[in-house]
Design a protein around this motif. Structure first.
Motif, short mmCIF file in Angstrom:
data_model
loop_
_atom_site.label_atom_id
_atom_site.label_comp_id
_atom_site.label_asym_id
_atom_site.label_seq_id
_atom_site.Cartn_x
_atom_site.Cartn_y
_atom_site.Cartn_z
N THR A 1 -31.54 2.47 61.51
CA THR A 1 -31.93 3.81 61.84
C THR A 1 -33.30 4.46 61.70
OG1 THR A 1 -30.96 6.19 61.09
CG2 THR A 1 -31.50 4.86 59.39
N ASP B 1 -33.80 7.54 61.38
CA ASP B 1 -33.73 8.95 60.76
C ASP B 1 -34.04 8.54 59.36
OD1 ASP B 1 -32.73 11.25 59.20
OD2 ASP B 1 -31.40 11.71 61.08
N GLU C 1 -22.22 10.83 69.95
CA GLU C 1 -23.53 11.48 70.02
C GLU C 1 -24.34 11.43 71.51
OE1 GLU C 1 -25.03 12.17 65.65
OE2 GLU C 1 -25.32 10.15 66.60
N ASN D 1 -30.25 7.20 66.88
CA ASN D 1 -31.62 7.03 67.68
C ASN D 1 -32.28 5.85 67.89
OD1 ASN D 1 -32.04 6.30 64.75
ND2 ASN D 1 -31.58 8.21 64.31
N LYS E 1 -19.53 15.38 59.49
CA LYS E 1 -21.04 15.05 60.25
C LYS E 1 -20.95 13.95 60.69
CE LYS E 1 -23.61 18.16 57.05
NZ LYS E 1 -24.59 18.39 56.10
N LYS E 2 -21.72 13.85 62.11
CA LYS E 2 -21.67 12.18 62.58
C LYS E 2 -22.44 11.24 61.93
CE LYS E 2 -19.40 13.33 66.45
NZ LYS E 2 -18.79 14.49 66.33
N ASP E 3 -23.64 11.70 61.09
CA ASP E 3 -24.61 10.77 60.39
C ASP E 3 -23.51 10.36 59.07
OD1 ASP E 3 -26.74 11.44 62.22
OD2 ASP E 3 -27.67 12.72 60.62
N ASN E 4 -22.87 11.02 58.54
CA ASN E 4 -21.96 10.61 57.74
C ASN E 4 -20.85 9.35 57.84
OD1 ASN E 4 -23.58 12.27 55.81
ND2 ASN E 4 -21.84 13.69 55.42
N ASP F 1 -27.75 2.93 64.75
CA ASP F 1 -27.53 4.52 64.64
C ASP F 1 -28.04 4.83 65.98
OD1 ASP F 1 -27.26 7.23 63.78
OD2 ASP F 1 -28.94 7.16 62.75
N VAL G 1 -31.04 9.61 56.92
CA VAL G 1 -29.60 8.66 56.97
C VAL G 1 -30.01 7.53 56.24
CG1 VAL G 1 -28.45 7.37 58.52
CG2 VAL G 1 -28.92 9.55 59.21
#
Length: 511
Positions: free
Chosen positions: A154, A156, A54, A28, A130-133, A26, A159
C-alpha cells in the motif's frame, strides 16, 4: 506444484506453495502504476474485491490521472480474468506469477463471524464498513489461511500502520523507487596537478584516465582542483574525457536585462540548459537556489534571434495546493493557471522590467523633481492598452506588462498537465516545475510528448512534497533522473547554494 491463488469463497480452494510470497494490493498501488500487476515476479498476487469497488468509484473522473488509471486497471483485469472460472481459480501471468481476486469469507459467511481472526480484527478496527479496513481484513484472511508469507502492499501510510498493528507485514510499492543511498553530492571534485590543470585550460579538455573517471556517468559535472587550490569546472563526456563548459558571458531575454550565473552550480545548470544536444535536464534544489529564474532566462535567450533554437517556451506545473484548497478558480485556462505559475511571472518581471535601468553614468546627476517625472515618462516603454473587467466605458485601461506581450504573442505558452496527453510538442523549450509532485508514470507521460527539436526541463525540490502517494525516492523528478542517468540526451544538476536572500537561505536550511 502449480502455484495458483484463486478467488476465495467459503467453498473454493486455494493452491499455493510456500516457496513464494503472496502480495495483497491496495487500490492506491494500482492507481499509482496500473502495470504493477506484472511487476511482482513469480509470486502470488491477490486483489481484494473491495479494490474493484474503489476503482469503480474513481473510473468516472474523466479529466484526472486517477480516473484514467482506474479505467486502465479495469481493462487489464477484464483481459486477464475473462470469465467466472478464471475469477474463481486465478490465472497464471506471463512472468510466472499468479493473479486472483479475493472475496473474504470471514466477512461473507455468517458462520465465520466468531472466528479468532475476525474477533482480533474487530478489536482493533471495529468499523468494517470502511474499505481500507476490509482490505486489511482480506490480507489477514490470506495470511491466516495459506502458508506463503503474506504482505500488504500500500502507498497509504495509515493503512500500513493499521496493518502492522494487527501483526500483518505491510510495505510500500518499491518497483519505481530509486535505490536508497547516501545524500547525493552536488558535484564531484577531481584532483589534478597544476600542470594538468594548465593543460586543461589551454586545450579545453583532458583525459582523466580510468581511475580518475571511475564512478562518473555521462554528462556529470565535476570540479577540477589542483594542489595549489586552483579550480576549473568541467563536464564528463565519457571515455575518461572532460571538457570545459561552454558558457556565454550572460543570457538575456528579448528586451530584458542580462543574467549571469552567480555560483558554480548555476554554471553547471546554465551549461546544460544551453546545450541543444541535451534534450532532458533534471534539476533538484531547495527554495531560492535560482532554478526558476535561470531556466526561464536561458529559455528566452534561445528564442529571440535569427538563430533561435526554439519557437517558444512552454511552462507548466502540477496543480497541488499547499494547505487547505481554496476551491475552483474562475476564468480562462491562463487565468486558472496564473496562481500556480506566479513564480515564473515573478521571474519574468525581473528579467523584463517595465522600466529599463538607467545608464550608470547618469545615476549620480541631480535633476529637478519635474525633470525626473519627464525622464520617467520618456523612458517608459509604450505598449498597446488593454481593457480589463468591467467592459465598455466603465472598464479600466492599463498598459500590458512586457511578459504579457510574450504570452499574447505565443512565445511563452502556459500548459495544463491535465490536457497534455496525446500532444506532440515540437521546437519548444518545455519547463515542468514542481516535478517532485508527480508520479513516475505522470512524468513519463509528459516526457513522451516531447518531439524532435524540443527540450524539457524538470525542476523541483524532493524535500517539499505535498502529494501523499509519492516520497523522496518515488517521485517523478528523482525517478526520471535515476533512470535517465548516463544517457547522452540527459543531464542532472543539483543546486545547494541559495541566492534569493540571506534570510531565505537561512530559512531553507534551518526551518
Amino acid at each position: 506444484m502449480e502455484i495458483s491463488v484463486g478467488a476465495v469463497t467459503s467453498k473454493s480452494k486455494l493452491r499455493v506453495t510456500a516457496k513464494v510470497k503472496t502480495y495483497v494490493l491496495d487500490t492506491n498501488v494500482l492507481l499509482h502504476d496500473p502495470q504493477s500487476i506484472f511487476k511482482f515476479a513469480e509470486n502470488n498476487l491477490a486483489i481484494p474485491v473491495e479494490v474493484l469497488e474503489e476503482l469503480d468509484a474513481i473510473k468516472g473522473e474523466q479529466s484526472t490521472e486517477r480516473g484514467r488509471n482506474a479505467r486502465w486497471v479495469h481493462r487489464i483485469l477484464s483481459e486477464l480474468l475473462p470469465d467466472s472460472r478464471s475469477m474463481l481459480e486465478g490465472v497464471r501471468l506471463e512472468n510466472g506469477g499468479n493473479l486472483s481476486v479475493i472475496i473474504n469469507p470471514l466477512l461473507a459467511d455468517p458462520a465465520l463471524a466468531n472466528s479468532p481472526v475476525l474477533q482480533k480484527l474487530r478489536a482493533v478496527l471495529p468499523d468494517l464498513a470502511k474499505k481500507d479496513n476490509r482490505i486489511i481484513a482480506a490480507a489477514l484472511y490470506v495470511k491466516s489461511a495459506y502458508p506463503p508469507p503474506t504482505i500488504l502492499v500500500t502507498k497509504d501510510v495509515n493503512v500500513a500502520l493499521k496493518a502492522r498493528a494487527l501483526g500483518l507485514e505491510a510495505q510500500d510499492y518499491l518497483n519505481d523507487k530509486v535505490p536508497a543511498g547516501d545524500e547525493e553530492a552536488a558535484y564531484r571534485e577531481i584532483p589534478l596537478t597544476v600542470y594538468e590543470l594548465q593543460r586543461f585550460c589551454s586545450e579545453g579538455e583532458f583525459h582523466l584516465g580510468p581511475e580518475g573517471a571511475q564512478g562518473l556517468a555521462l554528462n556529470d559535472y565535476v570540479l577540477l582542483r589542483s594542489n595549489e587550490g586552483k579550480t576549473m569546472p568541467a563536464r564528463f563526456y565519457g571515455d575518461d574525457l572532460v571538457r570545459r563548459l561552454r558558457l556565454p558571458d550572460f543570457v538575456k531575454a528579448p528586451g530584458g536585462i542580462p543574467v549571469r550565473a552567480r555560483n558554480l552550480e548555476q554554471q553547471f545548470l546554465m551549461d546544460a540548459l544551453l546545450d541543444d544536444s541535451i534534450a532532458l535536464v533534471t534539476c533538484a534544489g531547495k527554495a531560492g537556489t535560482g532554478k526558476t529564474l535561470l531556466s526561464i532566462a536561458c529559455a528566452l535567450h534561445q528564442t529571440h534571434d535569427e538563430h533561435a533554437r526554439y519557437d517558444g517556451v512552454s511552462i507548466t506545473r502540477p496543480v497541488i495546493a499547499l494547505g487547505k484548497d481554496i476551491g475552483f478558480l474562475p476564468g480562462t485556462l491562463d487565468e486558472k493557471m496564473k496562481p500556480w505559475l506566479q513564480p515564473y511571472f515573478d521571474a519574468l518581471e525581473v528579467l523584463l522590467p517595465s522600466k529599463p535601468p538607467k545608464d550608470p553614468q547618469f545615476a549620480a546627476k541631480k535633476v529637478s523633481k519635474k525633470n525626473r517625472f519627464e525622464q520617467a515618462a520618456m523612458s517608459a516603454p509604450t505598449y498597446p492598452p488593454t481593457t480589463y473587467a468591467g467592459g465598455g466605458n466603465g472598464g479600466s485601461v492599463a498598459p500590458l506588462k512586457p511578459y504579457e506581450r510574450l504570452i499574447r504573442s505565443g512565445l511563452v505558452e502556459i500548459e495544463a498537465l491535465a490536457f497534455i496527453r496525446g500532444r506532440s510538442i515540437a521546437r519548444r523549450f518545455f519547463i515542468l516545475d514542481e516535478a517532485q509532485q508527480l508520479t513516475p508514470h505522470e512524468v513519463k507521460t509528459v516526457i513522451t510528448r516531447i518531439s524532435e527539436g524540443s527540450k524539457i526541463i524538470l525542476l523541483g525540490d524532493p524535500a517539499q512534497i505535498d502529494n501523499p502517494y509519492v516520497d523522496s525516492r518515488s517521485n517523478g523528478l528523482v525517478y526520471a533522473q535515476s533512470r535517465m542517468k548516463g544517457h547522452a540526451l540527459s543531464a542532472h544538476v543539483k543546486l545547494t547554494k541559495g541566492e534569493r536572500s540571506k534570510l531565505a537561505e537561512l530559512a531553507a536550511d534551518l526551518l
